[in-house]
Design a protein around this motif. Structure first.
Motif, PDB file in Angstrom:
ATOM      1  N   HIS A 139       1.087  -1.299   0.284  1.00 22.62           N
ATOM      2  CA  HIS A 139       0.246  -0.169   0.230  1.00 22.62           C
ATOM      3  C   HIS A 139       1.136   1.044   0.177  1.00 22.62           C
ATOM      4  CE1 HIS A 139      -3.766  -2.063   0.547  1.00 22.62           C
ATOM      5  NE2 HIS A 139      -2.776  -2.917   1.429  1.00 22.62           N
ATOM      6  N   ALA A 186       1.955   1.547  -3.592  1.00 21.56           N
ATOM      7  CA  ALA A 186       0.700   2.284  -4.596  1.00 21.56           C
ATOM      8  C   ALA A 186       0.540   3.430  -4.196  1.00 21.56           C
ATOM      9  CB  ALA A 186      -0.421   1.224  -3.669  1.00 21.56           C
ATOM     10  N   SER A 230       3.199   5.972  -5.674  1.00 21.77           N
ATOM     11  CA  SER A 230       3.244   5.096  -7.092  1.00 21.77           C
ATOM     12  C   SER A 230       2.187   6.101  -8.375  1.00 21.77           C
ATOM     13  CB  SER A 230       3.526   4.078  -7.707  1.00 21.77           C
ATOM     14  OG  SER A 230       2.564   2.984  -6.938  1.00 21.77           O
ATOM     15  N   VAL A 281      -1.018   4.785  -8.074  1.00 22.51           N
ATOM     16  CA  VAL A 281      -2.035   3.712  -8.366  1.00 22.51           C
ATOM     17  C   VAL A 281      -2.531   2.471  -7.288  1.00 22.51           C
ATOM     18  CG1 VAL A 281      -0.484   3.612 -10.630  1.00 22.51           C
ATOM     19  CG2 VAL A 281       0.271   1.588  -8.613  1.00 22.51           C
ATOM     20  N   ALA A 282      -3.171   1.589  -8.284  1.00 22.48           N
ATOM     21  CA  ALA A 282      -3.861   0.924  -7.082  1.00 22.48           C
ATOM     22  C   ALA A 282      -3.098   0.057  -5.931  1.00 22.48           C
ATOM     23  CB  ALA A 282      -5.386   0.707  -7.748  1.00 22.48           C
ATOM     24  N   ALA A 283      -2.936  -1.137  -5.032  1.00 19.84           N
ATOM     25  CA  ALA A 283      -2.088  -1.773  -4.599  1.00 19.84           C
ATOM     26  C   ALA A 283      -2.226  -3.016  -5.533  1.00 19.84           C
ATOM     27  CB  ALA A 283      -2.369  -2.496  -2.931  1.00 19.84           C
ATOM     28  N   THR A 331      -2.794  -3.375  -8.619  1.00 17.94           N
ATOM     29  CA  THR A 331      -1.393  -3.164 -10.003  1.00 17.94           C
ATOM     30  C   THR A 331      -0.494  -3.255  -9.470  1.00 17.94           C
ATOM     31  OG1 THR A 331      -3.655  -0.779 -11.040  1.00 17.94           O
ATOM     32  CG2 THR A 331      -0.575  -0.993 -11.992  1.00 17.94           C
ATOM     33  N   VAL A 332       0.506  -2.191  -8.324  1.00 21.53           N
ATOM     34  CA  VAL A 332       1.425  -2.551  -7.854  1.00 21.53           C
ATOM     35  C   VAL A 332       1.640  -4.245  -8.217  1.00 21.53           C
ATOM     36  CG1 VAL A 332       3.308  -2.685  -5.596  1.00 21.53           C
ATOM     37  CG2 VAL A 332       1.595  -0.951  -5.942  1.00 21.53           C
ATOM     38  N   ILE A 334       6.361   2.326 -10.378  1.00 20.46           N
ATOM     39  CA  ILE A 334       6.161   1.186  -9.281  1.00 20.46           C
ATOM     40  C   ILE A 334       7.581   0.893  -9.315  1.00 20.46           C
ATOM     41  CG2 ILE A 334       5.089  -1.086  -8.711  1.00 20.46           C
ATOM     42  CD1 ILE A 334       2.339  -0.530 -10.910  1.00 20.46           C
TER      43      ILE A 334
END
Length: 347
Positions: free
Chosen positions: A24, A27, A30, A32-34, A36-37, A55
């Motif tokens: 998190h 995320a 960067s 973005v959503a977790a 996506t990571v 990321i």
């Protein structure tokens, strides 16, 4: 965008270090959503280049180390393979374990080793517990029924060693052929009354060897009797040796080397000379078989290779994309190694 949490204490402050960065935190840094990571770090091809680069930079800045369990949940894999052996104290399994360990390590997998204690109940319970913690299972000398093995194979990747079941990938050591070589060897020495000292009744190898021996004995017109069953351990050799002497046979083929070594010890204690009075043949050619008194004639098998082949067959199920050709059966040849425990029949 807020600054990421520091993972190191201020110099000289005496403060405790903060917890390691989480997915998190990466995320948030960067943008973005977790999820996506997770995709970017586990399956990079699923995330576009710019996002992935952002990321990866954030993860490097935070010294982020992916959690192994989290990676397993996202990928559906644990990168662990369970190897179940019937008796970890039996030297026969040492080379199998070495073969599986080396092959799994080369493929980036961890080996989970379990001793099932020659028990089908322990085997069943262990398999149930491993279904969520291992990517696949290698069973050596399984004591389960054919139906039970087929059910396990339908649920998860599975390979058996020394157990051939329709629909279940298997690596089989062709010990019956070498056992027949042992029979021919004894016949050539003048023996016509030979005993087979059997192992566990649930052992597939035990059944296959006896069936091969009886068929070969009928063709060769010699008398072969079955004694036992005996535990496949040295301590059972005393009872096996007594049974062999009582049977009147001039030679004995033992289920495995441990049983044969125990027989040699008992016969020596009884004053029965080997091979002058009785010839003894073992199976497996374990470490120490050539150190016995006398050195043991035995069936030699490529045991370490069996472990390596089993891993290759299992990985072809776990990771079809590795380019490994799937095989349902691999039969490895064996041969008889002649030493001092066999000799001409006393006339």
């Amino acid at each position: 965008m807020s600054a990421p949490p520091s993972t190191t204490p201020d110099a000289g402050s005496g403060a405790l270090p903060r917890k390691p960065a989480t997915i998190h935190d990466v995320a948030a840094l960067s943008g973005v959503a977790a999820s996506t990571v997770s995709r970017a770090l586990s399956t990079p091809a699923r995330v576009n280049f710019r996002t992935r680069a952002r990321i990866e930079a954030a993860a490097a800045q935070l010294n982020y180390v992916p959690n192994a369990q989290a990676k397993a949940l996202s990928s559906g894999r644990t990168k662990a393979v369970a190897v179940l052996v019937a008796d970890i104290t039996n030297p026969f399994y040492f080379d199998i374990i070495r073969g599986t360990q080396l092959q799994l390590k080369a493929a980036g997998y961890t080996q989970l080793l379990v001793d099932t204690e020659e028990s089908d109940e322990v085997e069943v319970n262990t398999i149930e517990q491993l279904q969520n913690t291992a990517d696949g299972i290698i069973l050596t000398a399984s004591r389960l029924s054919d139906d039970a093995l087929a059910q396990v194979a339908a649920k998860m990747p599975l390979v058996t060693i020394n157990r051939s079941v329709p629909g279940v990938p298997s690596v089989v050591l062709d010990t019956p052929t070498a056992t027949n070589q042992a029979l021919d060897h004894l016949i050539s020495l003048g023996h016509s009354h030979i005993a087979y000292l059997g192992g566990p009744e649930t052992s597939s190898s035990n059944i296959r060897r006896w069936e091969a021996l009886t068929a070969a004995a009928q063709v060769r017109s010699v008398d072969v009797v079955r004694l036992g069953p005996f535990a496949p351990r040295t301590y059972a050799g005393a009872a096996a040796a007594d049974a062999l002497v009582h049977s009147g046979a001039t030679a004995g083929i033992a289920f495995n080397d441990l049983l044969a070594i125990g027989m040699l010890q008992r016969l020596q204690a009884r004053g029965v000379k080997v091979p002058e009075d009785i010839s003894i043949v073992g199976c497996d050619d374990i470490f120490g078989a050539d150190f016995c008194s006398p050195p043991l004639t035995t069936v030699t098998a490529p045991v370490e290779q069996a472990g390596r082949v089993a891993v290759t067959m299992l990985l072809s199920q776990i990771e079809p994309g590795r380019g490994l050709l799937p095989r349902s059966l691999s039969v490895l040849p064996t041969h008889l190694t002649i030493r001092g425990s066999t000799g001409p029949v006393r006339t």
